[in-house]
Design an enzyme around this catalytic site. Structure first.
Site, short mmCIF file in Angstrom:
data_model
loop_
_atom_site.label_atom_id
_atom_site.label_comp_id
_atom_site.label_asym_id
_atom_site.label_seq_id
_atom_site.Cartn_x
_atom_site.Cartn_y
_atom_site.Cartn_z
N LYS A 57 43.07 41.15 48.70
CA LYS A 57 43.30 40.60 47.35
C LYS A 57 43.70 41.67 46.35
O LYS A 57 44.61 41.47 45.56
CB LYS A 57 42.03 39.90 46.84
N ARG A 70 33.58 33.30 42.04
CA ARG A 70 32.91 33.39 43.34
C ARG A 70 31.86 32.31 43.50
O ARG A 70 31.28 32.20 44.57
CB ARG A 70 32.24 34.75 43.48
N ARG A 85 38.48 51.30 55.07
CA ARG A 85 38.64 51.57 53.63
C ARG A 85 37.48 52.43 53.13
O ARG A 85 37.67 53.29 52.26
CB ARG A 85 38.69 50.24 52.87
N ARG A 94 33.14 53.70 48.36
CA ARG A 94 32.29 52.55 48.03
C ARG A 94 31.17 52.42 49.05
O ARG A 94 31.44 52.24 50.23
CB ARG A 94 33.13 51.26 48.01
P1 AMP Z 1 34.77 43.11 45.14
O1 AMP Z 1 35.38 44.37 44.64
O2 AMP Z 1 35.44 41.87 44.61
O3 AMP Z 1 34.63 43.09 46.64
O4 AMP Z 1 33.28 43.06 44.56
C1 AMP Z 1 32.33 44.04 44.89
C2 AMP Z 1 30.94 43.55 44.49
O5 AMP Z 1 30.88 43.34 43.08
C3 AMP Z 1 30.51 42.24 45.11
O6 AMP Z 1 29.96 42.39 46.41
C4 AMP Z 1 29.47 41.76 44.10
O7 AMP Z 1 28.26 42.49 44.22
C5 AMP Z 1 30.10 42.18 42.77
N1 AMP Z 1 31.01 41.14 42.23
C6 AMP Z 1 32.36 41.24 42.06
N2 AMP Z 1 32.86 40.11 41.54
C7 AMP Z 1 31.80 39.27 41.40
C8 AMP Z 1 31.68 37.91 40.94
N3 AMP Z 1 32.76 37.22 40.53
N4 AMP Z 1 30.45 37.36 40.93
C9 AMP Z 1 29.36 38.05 41.31
N5 AMP Z 1 29.40 39.31 41.79
C10 AMP Z 1 30.62 39.92 41.83
#
Ligand code: AMP
Length: 188
Positions: free
Chosen positions: A14, A89, A128, A134
């Site tokens: 994404k 989400r 990654r 991360r």
């Molecule tokens: P991502 O970079 O989208 O994979 O997000 C990394 C982490 O950030 C996730 O595993 C959640 O802990 C938190 N996070 C990101 N977006 C959301 C969201 N829309 N709702 C809740 N937690 C989020």
């Protein structure tokens, strides 16, 4: 405004595809994951609280991410549109997003899901993790938890957008350009 939700499990591509799309279509990329990581790096109270959940692969509370998106939408009222990446989400987030966009007299144009098998996603995320720094990309258990959270709490949003006739699913496997072409064809 063209407002697209780029959907899919962690590791589906994404973030990368969002960056390619915003360049071509002059849109604003809104990634709640990126916003939370910025807060974490800046050492804010919100960032430090979010870190604990993110490092375990759990979701941050709805109110927190909805608040972040609200701020970004309000400060970019003149934009051509937005790519939402990693948001919404949960159903509560999807409803809040519809409402926020309505306040700006606009709406979601479409939701496109990038699909890939779990084993492929785990492989990509571990790869990654070697460069991304991360913590949530470096531990197989945390990755599996993120995939479980996606299946249990997030995947249900496909039917949320399907009900509004806004859902399209595309194959997330292949080269960056192959996926990008499929994405563009789906957006139209
Ligand atoms: P991502 O970079 O989208 O994979 O997000 C990394 C982490 O950030 C996730 O595993 C959640 O802990 C938190 N996070 C990101 N977006 C959301 C969201 N829309 N709702 C809740 N937690 C989020």
């Amino acid at each position: 405004m063209q407002n697209i939700v780029l959907f899919g499990p962690p590791g589906a591509g994404k973030g990368t595809q969002s960056k390619m799309l915003i360049k071509e279509r002059n849109l604003i990329h809104l990634s709640t994951g990126d916003l939370l990581r910025s807060e974490k790096e800046a050492g804010t109270e919100l960032g430090l609280k979010a870190k604990v959940l993110m490092d375990q692969g759990k979701l941050v509370p709805d109110e927190v991410v909805i608040g972040m998106i609200r701020n970004k939408l309000e400060s970019n009222k003149d934009a051509n549109g937005f790519i939402f990446d990693g948001f919404p989400r949960t159903e509560k987030q999807a409803e809040a997003l519809d409402q926020l966009l309505e306040e700006l007299n606009t709406s979601i144009s479409g939701m496109i899901a990038l699909e890939a098998e779990d084993e492929e996603l785990i492989k990509r995320l571990l790869e990654r993790g070697k460069d991304s720094g991360r913590a949530d990309d470096q531990n197989r258990e945390v990755i599996e938890n993120r995939l479980k959270v996606y299946q249990n709490e997030t995947a249900v949003l496909k039917s949320y957008y399907q009900k509004q006739n806004k859902f399209t699913s595309i194959n997330g496997l292949g080269s960056l350009d192959e996926v990008f072409n499929r994405l563009n064809a789906a957006i139209g």
